[in-house]
Design an enzyme around this catalytic site. Structure first.
Site, PDB file in Angstrom:
ATOM      1  N   ASP A 289       0.841  -1.375   0.077  1.00 35.50           N
ATOM      2  CA  ASP A 289      -0.109   0.127   0.038  1.00 35.50           C
ATOM      3  C   ASP A 289       1.040   1.291   0.062  1.00 35.50           C
ATOM      4  OD1 ASP A 289       1.067  -0.414   2.564  1.00 35.50           O
ATOM      5  OD2 ASP A 289      -1.035  -0.705   3.592  1.00 35.50           O
TER       6      ASP A 289
ATOM      7  N   ASN B  42      -7.474  -3.343  14.301  1.00 35.23           N
ATOM      8  CA  ASN B  42      -8.935  -3.511  13.945  1.00 35.23           C
ATOM      9  C   ASN B  42      -8.944  -4.616  12.922  1.00 35.23           C
ATOM     10  OD1 ASN B  42      -7.964  -2.521  11.427  1.00 35.23           O
ATOM     11  ND2 ASN B  42      -9.224  -0.656  11.526  1.00 35.23           N
TER      12      ASN B  42
ATOM     13  N   HIS C 233      -7.051  -5.062  10.208  1.00 35.61           N
ATOM     14  CA  HIS C 233      -6.654  -4.778   8.708  1.00 35.61           C
ATOM     15  C   HIS C 233      -5.395  -5.479   8.305  1.00 35.61           C
ATOM     16  CE1 HIS C 233      -4.738  -0.751   9.818  1.00 35.61           C
ATOM     17  NE2 HIS C 233      -3.794  -1.445   8.959  1.00 35.61           N
TER      18      HIS C 233
ATOM     19  N   GLU D 129      -9.689  -2.181   5.446  1.00 34.22           N
ATOM     20  CA  GLU D 129     -10.430  -1.799   6.459  1.00 34.22           C
ATOM     21  C   GLU D 129     -11.475  -2.780   6.851  1.00 34.22           C
ATOM     22  OE1 GLU D 129      -8.529  -0.156   8.662  1.00 34.22           O
ATOM     23  OE2 GLU D 129      -8.043   1.915   8.023  1.00 34.22           O
TER      24      GLU D 129
HETATM   25  C1  GLP Z   1      -0.519   0.151   8.561  1.00 34.12           C
HETATM   26  C2  GLP Z   1      -0.431  -0.536   7.358  1.00 34.12           C
HETATM   27  C3  GLP Z   1      -0.497  -2.214   7.488  1.00 34.12           C
HETATM   28  C4  GLP Z   1       0.468  -2.561   8.752  1.00 34.12           C
HETATM   29  C5  GLP Z   1      -0.398  -2.194   9.817  1.00 34.12           C
HETATM   30  C6  GLP Z   1       0.091  -2.358  11.556  1.00 34.12           C
HETATM   31  O1  GLP Z   1      -1.738   1.119   8.815  1.00 34.12           O
HETATM   32  N1  GLP Z   1      -0.949  -0.206   6.256  1.00 34.12           N
HETATM   33  O2  GLP Z   1       0.459  -2.734   6.109  1.00 34.12           O
HETATM   34  O3  GLP Z   1       0.535  -3.770   8.853  1.00 34.12           O
HETATM   35  O4  GLP Z   1      -0.898  -0.534   9.975  1.00 34.12           O
HETATM   36  O5  GLP Z   1       1.099  -1.521  11.520  1.00 34.12           O
HETATM   37  P1  GLP Z   1       2.193  -1.487  12.720  1.00 34.12           P
HETATM   38  O6  GLP Z   1       3.205  -2.701  12.176  1.00 34.12           O
HETATM   39  O7  GLP Z   1       3.088  -0.377  12.642  1.00 34.12           O
HETATM   40  O8  GLP Z   1       1.524  -1.918  13.908  1.00 34.12           O
END
Ligand code: GLP
Length: 243
Positions: A67, A136, A138, A143
């Site tokens: 993304d 959440n 995702h 989402e």
């Molecule tokens: C972000 C990314 C995801 C990631 C997630 C968790 O928003 N788009 O690809 O896996 O949130 O992030 P973190 O690893 O910092 O907890």
């Protein structure tokens, strides 16, 4: 789904890096799906160390990131392009023409998404996709209540995600509210998927992913239907799952 529970973040990162390395060792021109966020940082560090020790060669590897924030230029330090360059790509021998990250500033977003999926298809899909997970549930930026059918598309970020990602910005108002993300359908086409989770804040999302019903309310729950998913999690992220 295979679950591997390890002691802590460091062990999770080492395990993930070991699986990545064997993938690239067995297939030099592997197509890797990559994630951003805090979770995979340790894995990237491990992979850089392995590269420095001549244990891994990225010269033939192709990558697709999950993304990118919408409206954020790749040179902006908040972009996922910037993150990937500065946490991984600039330290390894990857061919820059083999790197793919959605262009958050594309004039025609729809076209950008279609092209991204086309490129993934032309590369014959990801051999190995790394995923983190949002609080959440995702994956990528898919989402809650996303369509499982969606391919790469423009998404509006959930309030929880905006709040959670505010830690990377000066204030919550600076967090982009949209992103371009691979869709669930795109992710599920990967031959092998590794999901990483660390820390207590992910425990509920992991519980819903592994034990909950398959529902768009927890996007990651769809992974229950994929034939080759390994979840590597530390004890804190696993604390709501009993074996
Ligand atoms: C972000 C990314 C995801 C990631 C997630 C968790 O928003 N788009 O690809 O896996 O949130 O992030 P973190 O690893 O910092 O907890």
């Amino acid at each position: 789904m295979e679950l591997i529970v390890v002691k802590d973040y460091e062990e999770m990162s080492k395990k993930a890096a070991a699986i990545m390395s064997s993938q690239v060792l067995l297939k030099k021109d592997s197509v890797l799906g990559l994630a951003t966020g805090d979770t995979p940082l340790g894995m990237y560090k491990e992979l850089i160390n392995k590269y420095k020790k001549n244990e891994i060669d990225f010269s033939k590897v192709k990558t697709f990131n999950l993304d990118e924030y919408y409206g954020v230029d790749r040179n902006n330090s908040q972009s996922y392009y910037f993150y990937m360059m500065n946490n991984f790509f600039k330290y390894i021998n990857i061919d820059m023409s083999n790197i793919n990250i959605p262009d958050g500033t594309a004039q025609n977003v729809e076209k950008e998404c279609i092209n991204y999926d086309r490129k993934i298809k032309e590369a014959d899909g990801m051999d190995l996709q790394i995923l983190g997970i949002g609080v959440n549930g995702h994956i990528g930026f898919n989402e809650p209540n996303v369509s499982f059918e969606a391919q790469t598309h423009l998404v509006s970020l959930d309030d929880k995600t905006i709040k959670s990602n505010a830690r990377f910005f000066n204030s919550i108002d600076e967090v982009p509210v949209k992103a371009i993300s691979m869709g669930i359908k795109t992710i599920l086409q990967s031959k092998k998927i590794i999901l990483l989770a660390s820390g207590e804040s992910k425990a509920k999302a992991i519980y819903n992913t592994v034990k909950g019903k398959i529902s768009p309310e927890t996007p990651a729950s769809i992974l229950q239907l994929h034939q080759d998913v390994t979840i590597i999690l530390d004890e804190k992220a696993a604390n709501l799952i009993s074996f």
